[in-house]
Scaffold this motif. Structure first.
Motif, PDB file in Angstrom:
ATOM      1  N   ARG A  20     -17.031  15.288  32.886  1.00  0.00           N
ATOM      2  CA  ARG A  20     -18.135  16.250  33.093  1.00  0.00           C
ATOM      3  C   ARG A  20     -17.603  17.463  33.827  1.00  0.00           C
ATOM      4  N   LYS A  21     -18.009  18.629  33.339  1.00  0.00           N
ATOM      5  CA  LYS A  21     -17.665  19.848  34.087  1.00  0.00           C
ATOM      6  C   LYS A  21     -18.815  20.840  33.963  1.00  0.00           C
ATOM      7  N   ASP A  22     -19.174  21.441  35.078  1.00  0.00           N
ATOM      8  CA  ASP A  22     -20.280  22.406  35.114  1.00  0.00           C
ATOM      9  C   ASP A  22     -21.527  21.835  34.449  1.00  0.00           C
ATOM     10  N   GLY A  23     -21.778  20.574  34.681  1.00  0.00           N
ATOM     11  CA  GLY A  23     -22.992  19.935  34.165  1.00  0.00           C
ATOM     12  C   GLY A  23     -22.917  19.526  32.708  1.00  0.00           C
ATOM     13  N   MET A  42      -4.658   1.234  38.903  1.00  0.00           N
ATOM     14  CA  MET A  42      -4.540   2.565  38.303  1.00  0.00           C
ATOM     15  C   MET A  42      -4.589   2.481  36.783  1.00  0.00           C
ATOM     16  N   PHE A  43      -5.117   3.516  36.198  1.00  0.00           N
ATOM     17  CA  PHE A  43      -5.229   3.644  34.756  1.00  0.00           C
ATOM     18  C   PHE A  43      -4.533   4.932  34.357  1.00  0.00           C
ATOM     19  N   MET A  44      -3.785   4.914  33.269  1.00  0.00           N
ATOM     20  CA  MET A  44      -3.157   6.127  32.766  1.00  0.00           C
ATOM     21  C   MET A  44      -3.809   6.487  31.431  1.00  0.00           C
ATOM     22  N   VAL A  45      -4.168   7.757  31.273  1.00  0.00           N
ATOM     23  CA  VAL A  45      -4.665   8.211  29.971  1.00  0.00           C
ATOM     24  C   VAL A  45      -3.855   9.438  29.548  1.00  0.00           C
ATOM     25  N   GLY A  46      -3.450   9.460  28.286  1.00  0.00           N
ATOM     26  CA  GLY A  46      -2.646  10.576  27.775  1.00  0.00           C
ATOM     27  C   GLY A  46      -3.519  11.528  26.976  1.00  0.00           C
ATOM     28  N   ILE A  47      -3.569  12.772  27.401  1.00  0.00           N
ATOM     29  CA  ILE A  47      -4.467  13.730  26.740  1.00  0.00           C
ATOM     30  C   ILE A  47      -3.732  15.019  26.386  1.00  0.00           C
ATOM     31  N   VAL A  48      -3.907  15.436  25.144  1.00  0.00           N
ATOM     32  CA  VAL A  48      -3.269  16.653  24.633  1.00  0.00           C
ATOM     33  C   VAL A  48      -3.992  17.873  25.230  1.00  0.00           C
ATOM     34  N   PRO A  49      -3.248  18.858  25.716  1.00  0.00           N
ATOM     35  CA  PRO A  49      -3.883  20.022  26.359  1.00  0.00           C
ATOM     36  C   PRO A  49      -4.893  20.769  25.489  1.00  0.00           C
ATOM     37  N   GLU A  50      -4.747  20.687  24.151  1.00  0.00           N
ATOM     38  CA  GLU A  50      -5.687  21.400  23.267  1.00  0.00           C
ATOM     39  C   GLU A  50      -7.075  20.760  23.260  1.00  0.00           C
ATOM     40  N   ARG A  51      -7.189  19.533  23.684  1.00  0.00           N
ATOM     41  CA  ARG A  51      -8.517  18.880  23.680  1.00  0.00           C
ATOM     42  C   ARG A  51      -9.458  19.606  24.631  1.00  0.00           C
ATOM     43  N   PHE A  52     -10.715  19.686  24.247  1.00  0.00           N
ATOM     44  CA  PHE A  52     -11.729  20.300  25.106  1.00  0.00           C
ATOM     45  C   PHE A  52     -11.814  19.537  26.432  1.00  0.00           C
ATOM     46  N   SER A  53     -11.641  18.227  26.358  1.00  0.00           N
ATOM     47  CA  SER A  53     -11.746  17.384  27.560  1.00  0.00           C
ATOM     48  C   SER A  53     -10.617  17.656  28.558  1.00  0.00           C
ATOM     49  N   TYR A  54      -9.504  18.183  28.055  1.00  0.00           N
ATOM     50  CA  TYR A  54      -8.316  18.318  28.914  1.00  0.00           C
ATOM     51  C   TYR A  54      -8.613  19.145  30.168  1.00  0.00           C
ATOM     52  N   ASP A  55      -9.158  20.340  29.981  1.00  0.00           N
ATOM     53  CA  ASP A  55      -9.434  21.200  31.139  1.00  0.00           C
ATOM     54  C   ASP A  55     -10.483  20.583  32.045  1.00  0.00           C
ATOM     55  N   MET A  56     -11.427  19.877  31.421  1.00  0.00           N
ATOM     56  CA  MET A  56     -12.493  19.262  32.225  1.00  0.00           C
ATOM     57  C   MET A  56     -11.883  18.269  33.214  1.00  0.00           C
ATOM     58  N   PHE A  63     -12.392  11.065  35.773  1.00  0.00           N
ATOM     59  CA  PHE A  63     -12.753  10.660  34.414  1.00  0.00           C
ATOM     60  C   PHE A  63     -13.210   9.210  34.450  1.00  0.00           C
ATOM     61  N   VAL A  64     -13.838   8.800  33.359  1.00  0.00           N
ATOM     62  CA  VAL A  64     -14.234   7.397  33.221  1.00  0.00           C
ATOM     63  C   VAL A  64     -13.594   6.853  31.947  1.00  0.00           C
ATOM     64  N   VAL A  65     -12.956   5.690  32.047  1.00  0.00           N
ATOM     65  CA  VAL A  65     -12.415   5.020  30.858  1.00  0.00           C
ATOM     66  C   VAL A  65     -13.454   3.977  30.427  1.00  0.00           C
ATOM     67  N   ASN A  66     -13.954   4.142  29.211  1.00  0.00           N
ATOM     68  CA  ASN A  66     -14.974   3.237  28.669  1.00  0.00           C
ATOM     69  C   ASN A  66     -14.338   2.392  27.569  1.00  0.00           C
ATOM     70  N   ILE A  67     -14.620   1.096  27.586  1.00  0.00           N
ATOM     71  CA  ILE A  67     -14.034   0.198  26.589  1.00  0.00           C
ATOM     72  C   ILE A  67     -15.122  -0.193  25.585  1.00  0.00           C
ATOM     73  N   PRO A  68     -15.029   0.347  24.364  1.00  0.00           N
ATOM     74  CA  PRO A  68     -16.062   0.054  23.365  1.00  0.00           C
ATOM     75  C   PRO A  68     -15.860  -1.314  22.705  1.00  0.00           C
ATOM     76  N   ALA A  69     -16.942  -1.867  22.206  1.00  0.00           N
ATOM     77  CA  ALA A  69     -16.874  -3.154  21.498  1.00  0.00           C
ATOM     78  C   ALA A  69     -17.194  -2.928  20.021  1.00  0.00           C
ATOM     79  N   LYS A  70     -16.992  -3.983  19.225  1.00  0.00           N
ATOM     80  CA  LYS A  70     -17.320  -3.917  17.792  1.00  0.00           C
ATOM     81  C   LYS A  70     -18.758  -3.438  17.628  1.00  0.00           C
TER      82      LYS A  70
END
Ligand SMILES: Cc1cc2nc3c(=O)[nH]c(=O)nc-3n(C[C@H](O)[C@H](O)[C@H](O)COP(=O)(O)O)c2cc1C
Length: 159
Positions: A20-23, A42-56, A63-70
């Protein structure tokens, strides 16, 4: 007999990283994710700088790491191909979320397990910046917890 193979992507765990950034809430699919420390967690997440989420994530440090199910395949595909620059993924998918207890980022309550993380370090050895997050709090659907508060991973049908 061994033969030389191409260097290629290995199988990975499917995670959704929310921020989340600026609401504005956003989320992206992240395959480059792993627990990398027990003490502290600790959790590591790899994010490409071009992603919108990167700057956020870079700017807010959380950040939050969410684990989705089937059953979450359609949403996962959308989250992993559309950018928050162009579309409000939470609105489009009617994603259910709650505010983090510790970090200012949304928890995807449709995912059975969620890790609230605060960035403590980052390095960029290649295409992805590796954000290392201290795990501040873990959330889990009650049905997947044992009496001692441990996640019963083999009860969850991971995506
Ligand atoms: C299965 C899968 C795994 C992905 N893994 C990563 C990843 O580890 N790191 C990354 O930066 N993008 C990854 N992506 C791509 C992003 O999720 C995708 O580009 C997304 O649309 C970015 O959203 P954003 O621009 O709103 O941040 C993955 C996509 C899929 C479908």
């Amino acid at each position: 007999m061994k033969k030389e193979a191409n260097i290629q992507r290995m199988p990975f765990i499917n995670t959704i990283v929310s921020c989340r950034k600026d609401g504005k809430d956003n989320a992206l699919a992240v395959g480059f994710a792993a627990n990398i420390s027990f003490e502290p967690w600790m959790f590591m997440v790899g994010i490409v700088p071009e992603r919108f989420s990167y700057d956020m994530i870079k700017d807010t440090g959380v950040f939050v790491v969410n684990i989705p199910a089937k059953g979450f395949e359609k949403e996962y595909g959308f989250i992993g191909t559309k950018s928050g620059r162009d579309v409000d993924k939470f609105k489009e998918l009617n994603l259910n979320s709650e505010d983090g207890d510790v970090v200012d980022a949304p928890i995807l309550t449709d995912c059975p397990v969620n890790f609230e993380c605060t960035v403590v370090d980052s390095i960029k050895p290649g295409s992805h910046e590796l954000f290392i997050g201290r795990v501040d709090k873990v959330h889990c659907d009650e049905e997947y917890l044992d009496d001692e508060g441990n996640v019963i991973w083999n009860k969850i049908e991971l995506l």
